[in-house]
Design an enzyme around this catalytic site. Structure first.
Site, PDB file in Angstrom:
ATOM      1  N   HIS A 125       0.870  -1.174   0.000  1.00  0.00           N
ATOM      2  CA  HIS A 125       0.000   0.000   0.000  1.00  0.00           C
ATOM      3  C   HIS A 125       0.913   1.232   0.000  1.00  0.00           C
ATOM      4  O   HIS A 125       1.955   1.216   0.663  1.00  0.00           O
ATOM      5  CB  HIS A 125      -0.849  -0.015   1.273  1.00  0.00           C
ATOM      6  CG  HIS A 125      -2.123   0.759   1.181  1.00  0.00           C
ATOM      7  ND1 HIS A 125      -2.567   1.378   0.046  1.00  0.00           N
ATOM      8  CD2 HIS A 125      -3.082   1.000   2.118  1.00  0.00           C
ATOM      9  CE1 HIS A 125      -3.729   1.967   0.274  1.00  0.00           C
ATOM     10  NE2 HIS A 125      -4.061   1.748   1.527  1.00  0.00           N
ATOM     11  N   GLY A 154      -6.493 -10.319   0.812  1.00  0.00           N
ATOM     12  CA  GLY A 154      -5.501 -11.376   0.953  1.00  0.00           C
ATOM     13  C   GLY A 154      -6.134 -12.752   0.806  1.00  0.00           C
ATOM     14  O   GLY A 154      -5.506 -13.681   0.283  1.00  0.00           O
TER      15      GLY A 154
HETATM   16  N1  LIG Z   1      -6.284  -6.760   3.786  1.00  0.00           N
HETATM   17  C1  LIG Z   1      -6.002  -6.897   2.504  1.00  0.00           C
HETATM   18  O1  LIG Z   1      -6.473  -7.820   1.885  1.00  0.00           O
HETATM   19  C2  LIG Z   1      -5.085  -5.930   1.796  1.00  0.00           C
HETATM   20  C3  LIG Z   1      -5.192  -5.782   0.411  1.00  0.00           C
HETATM   21  C4  LIG Z   1      -4.237  -5.020  -0.263  1.00  0.00           C
HETATM   22  C5  LIG Z   1      -3.234  -4.381   0.465  1.00  0.00           C
HETATM   23  N2  LIG Z   1      -3.198  -4.496   1.833  1.00  0.00           N
HETATM   24  C6  LIG Z   1      -2.110  -3.841   2.568  1.00  0.00           C
HETATM   25  O2  LIG Z   1      -1.296  -4.840   3.145  1.00  0.00           O
HETATM   26  C7  LIG Z   1      -0.766  -4.370   4.391  1.00  0.00           C
HETATM   27  C8  LIG Z   1      -1.162  -5.341   5.493  1.00  0.00           C
HETATM   28  O3  LIG Z   1      -2.572  -5.259   5.622  1.00  0.00           O
HETATM   29  P1  LIG Z   1      -3.457  -6.422   6.249  1.00  0.00           P
HETATM   30  O4  LIG Z   1      -4.877  -6.070   5.988  1.00  0.00           O
HETATM   31  O5  LIG Z   1      -2.928  -7.746   5.882  1.00  0.00           O
HETATM   32  O6  LIG Z   1      -3.133  -6.123   7.746  1.00  0.00           O
HETATM   33  P2  LIG Z   1      -3.909  -6.623   9.008  1.00  0.00           P
HETATM   34  O7  LIG Z   1      -4.487  -7.962   8.768  1.00  0.00           O
HETATM   35  O8  LIG Z   1      -4.758  -5.551   9.552  1.00  0.00           O
HETATM   36  O9  LIG Z   1      -2.588  -6.695   9.882  1.00  0.00           O
HETATM   37  C9  LIG Z   1      -2.517  -7.434  10.903  1.00  0.00           C
HETATM   38  C10 LIG Z   1      -1.026  -7.680  11.138  1.00  0.00           C
HETATM   39  O10 LIG Z   1      -0.415  -6.476  11.615  1.00  0.00           O
HETATM   40  C11 LIG Z   1       0.127  -6.758  12.888  1.00  0.00           C
HETATM   41  N3  LIG Z   1       0.068  -5.557  13.723  1.00  0.00           N
HETATM   42  C12 LIG Z   1      -0.907  -4.630  13.760  1.00  0.00           C
HETATM   43  N4  LIG Z   1      -0.604  -3.661  14.647  1.00  0.00           N
HETATM   44  C13 LIG Z   1       0.601  -3.995  15.161  1.00  0.00           C
HETATM   45  C14 LIG Z   1       1.448  -3.405  16.109  1.00  0.00           C
HETATM   46  N5  LIG Z   1       1.131  -2.252  16.713  1.00  0.00           N
HETATM   47  N6  LIG Z   1       2.606  -4.023  16.414  1.00  0.00           N
HETATM   48  C15 LIG Z   1       2.947  -5.189  15.803  1.00  0.00           C
HETATM   49  N7  LIG Z   1       2.173  -5.800  14.892  1.00  0.00           N
HETATM   50  C16 LIG Z   1       1.030  -5.219  14.580  1.00  0.00           C
HETATM   51  C17 LIG Z   1      -0.754  -7.876  13.404  1.00  0.00           C
HETATM   52  O11 LIG Z   1      -0.134  -8.539  14.415  1.00  0.00           O
HETATM   53  P3  LIG Z   1      -0.795  -8.616  15.906  1.00  0.00           P
HETATM   54  O12 LIG Z   1      -1.713  -9.754  15.877  1.00  0.00           O
HETATM   55  O13 LIG Z   1       0.407  -8.807  16.721  1.00  0.00           O
HETATM   56  O14 LIG Z   1      -1.499  -7.308  16.148  1.00  0.00           O
HETATM   57  C18 LIG Z   1      -0.888  -8.724  12.160  1.00  0.00           C
HETATM   58  O15 LIG Z   1       0.274  -9.463  11.911  1.00  0.00           O
HETATM   59  C19 LIG Z   1      -1.345  -2.967   4.579  1.00  0.00           C
HETATM   60  O16 LIG Z   1      -0.428  -2.037   4.087  1.00  0.00           O
HETATM   61  C20 LIG Z   1      -2.597  -2.991   3.736  1.00  0.00           C
HETATM   62  O17 LIG Z   1      -3.002  -1.718   3.313  1.00  0.00           O
HETATM   63  C21 LIG Z   1      -4.092  -5.259   2.496  1.00  0.00           C
END
Ligand SMILES: NC(=O)c1ccc[n+]([C@@H]2O[C@H](COP(=O)([O-])OP(=O)(O)OC[C@H]3O[C@@H](n4cnc5c(N)ncnc54)[C@H](OP(=O)(O)O)[C@@H]3O)[C@@H](O)[C@H]2O)c1
Length: 352
Positions: A125, A154
């Site tokens: 992102h 994802g």
């Molecule tokens: N969701 C999607 O399908 C999608 C699509 C396209 C792009 N993206 C991009 O991909 C990236 C990841 O997104 P996501 O949706 O996969 O993330 P997410 O599921 O919201 O992220 C969760 C991850 O982040 C960790 N995390 C969150 N806050 C934290 C903190 N303060 N300290 C340490 N770890 C922390 C969590 O671990 P804990 O359990 O330890 O909190 C977990 O491993 C982002 O940049 C997002 O914009 C996502």
């Protein structure tokens, strides 16, 4: 690169036909890809790359047992391929920063000291870099800063890969220290299972993504559905009728035709009554929401939207509040009617 005509505009895209998996494997053969964060994108990209023969390790904080355990159940081994965030960042040469966008603000100062000269810092992102005045994510000059952003959840990134398909991704290079940033980006883009890759910038990626999810993909979608359901209910239609005419017919029939062959194809296969009405009303809806989309784009470009996201997502009771907001949707008459309609689908009827 393949030159493709997108509605009269020629764009360069990359598919696994020109940039094969073998090429990606060759480019990445001496790299260790450290996937930091095992939430939604993390597992999908990590597992796809591992299945594609790339050396992948995972970084996840251990205190939050859920995702650490998930990584173990997916075959990552503590101390071998699964590490705390800092350790994984130190071991990786391509560091995929896939903790949540708000989480990146907190995690960045902890991992920054572990990035080495020539490493690539990878994002899915453009958020953290584009709004670095808000996030504080300011990489040093001696690393590559790259992006591959899958245009799907994802869950679909993994499911489509397993099914032999892919999710399209955009890619960008923000900083090219090694002179190899682009080939590293494309190699990872192919290795994570992209359908095709199209070029963007960090800024364009985040602007379009934030507009899209607030707009047609999620916010606008839910809003217009509610508006139509409400008017039907107000005029005395039953919940079953209102839901079928608003959501079920769309998801079970019409949108599938759009996915298959475009909007005109769907219109073509509808009744002449539907065609005439839809053609007449389409432009009225477009014009009615156009000012709202102007406002939305401005709110994204000015940084107002990301400010809201960072403030709300970093409050300790974020998940609790989110649960309440989602429950409100789930418990509304419209979506309870939806649950009943889904349960009545023939394939669901006999399920316990
Ligand atoms: N969701 C999607 O399908 C999608 C699509 C396209 C792009 N993206 C991009 O991909 C990236 C990841 O997104 P996501 O949706 O996969 O993330 P997410 O599921 O919201 O992220 C969760 C991850 O982040 C960790 N995390 C969150 N806050 C934290 C903190 N303060 N300290 C340490 N770890 C922390 C969590 O671990 P804990 O359990 O330890 O909190 C977990 O491993 C982002 O940049 C997002 O914009 C996502």
């Amino acid at each position: 690169m393949a030159k493709i005509d997108f509605g009269g505009v020629i764009e360069d895209v990359v598919t696994s036909e020109e940039f094969t998996l073998e090429m990606a494997q060759e480019i990445l053969k001496n790299e260790t890809v450290a996937v930091l964060g095992y939430g939604v994108q993390g597992p999908a990209q990590a597992l796809n790359m591992r299945d594609n023969g790339i050396h992948v390790i995972v970084g996840q904080r251990k205190e939050e047992q859920e995702f650490w355990d998930k990584a173990i159940s997916d075959g990552f081994e503590p101390g071998k391929t699964l590490f705390p965030l800092e350790e994984a960042a130190e071991k990786g040469t391509i560091i995929q920063f896939l903790v949540s966008d708000a989480g990146q603000v907190e995690v960045w100062p902890k991992i920054k000291p572990f990035l080495k000269e020539g490493d690539a810092l990878y994002f899915s992102h453009g958020f953290a870099i584009t709004y670095r005045d808000q996030t504080g994510v300011n990489p040093a000059e001696n690393v590559d800063v790259i992006l591959v952003a899958p245009k799907g959840s994802g869950r679909s990134v993994r499911a489509n890969f397993v099914a032999g398909s892919g999710i399209n991704s955009s890619y960008a290079v923000f900083q090219d220290y090694t002179g190899k940033a682009k080939e590293r980006t494309l190699a990872v883009g192919i290795a994570v299972g992209s359908g095709y890759l199209f070029p963007t910038t960090f800024e364009k990626e985040v602007y379009s993504d934030l507009v899209g999810e607030r707009g047609v993909l999620m916010g606008c979608l839910a809003g217009v559905m509610e508006a139509q359901y409400n008017i039907l209910r107000k005029q005395g239609h039953s919940p079953s009728e209102a839901f079928n005419e608003t959501v079920e017919e769309l998801t079970q029939s019409l949108i599938r035709l759009v996915a298959e062959n475009g909007m005109d194809w769907m219109y073509y296969y509808c009744s002449t009554t539907a065609q005439r009405g839809a053609l007449d009303w389409k432009s009225r809806f477009r014009d009615a929401v156009a000012p709202l989309f102007e406002e939305l784009y401005e709110s994204v470009a000015s940084g107002k939207e990301t400010k809201i996201v960072l403030e709300s997502n970093s409050t300790p009771d974020y998940k609790e509040k989110l649960g309440k907001e989602l429950a409100e949707i789930r418990d509304s008459e419209m979506w309870r009617a939806g649950a009943a309609v889904r349960a009545l689908r023939p394939e669901n009827r006999n399920k316990a």
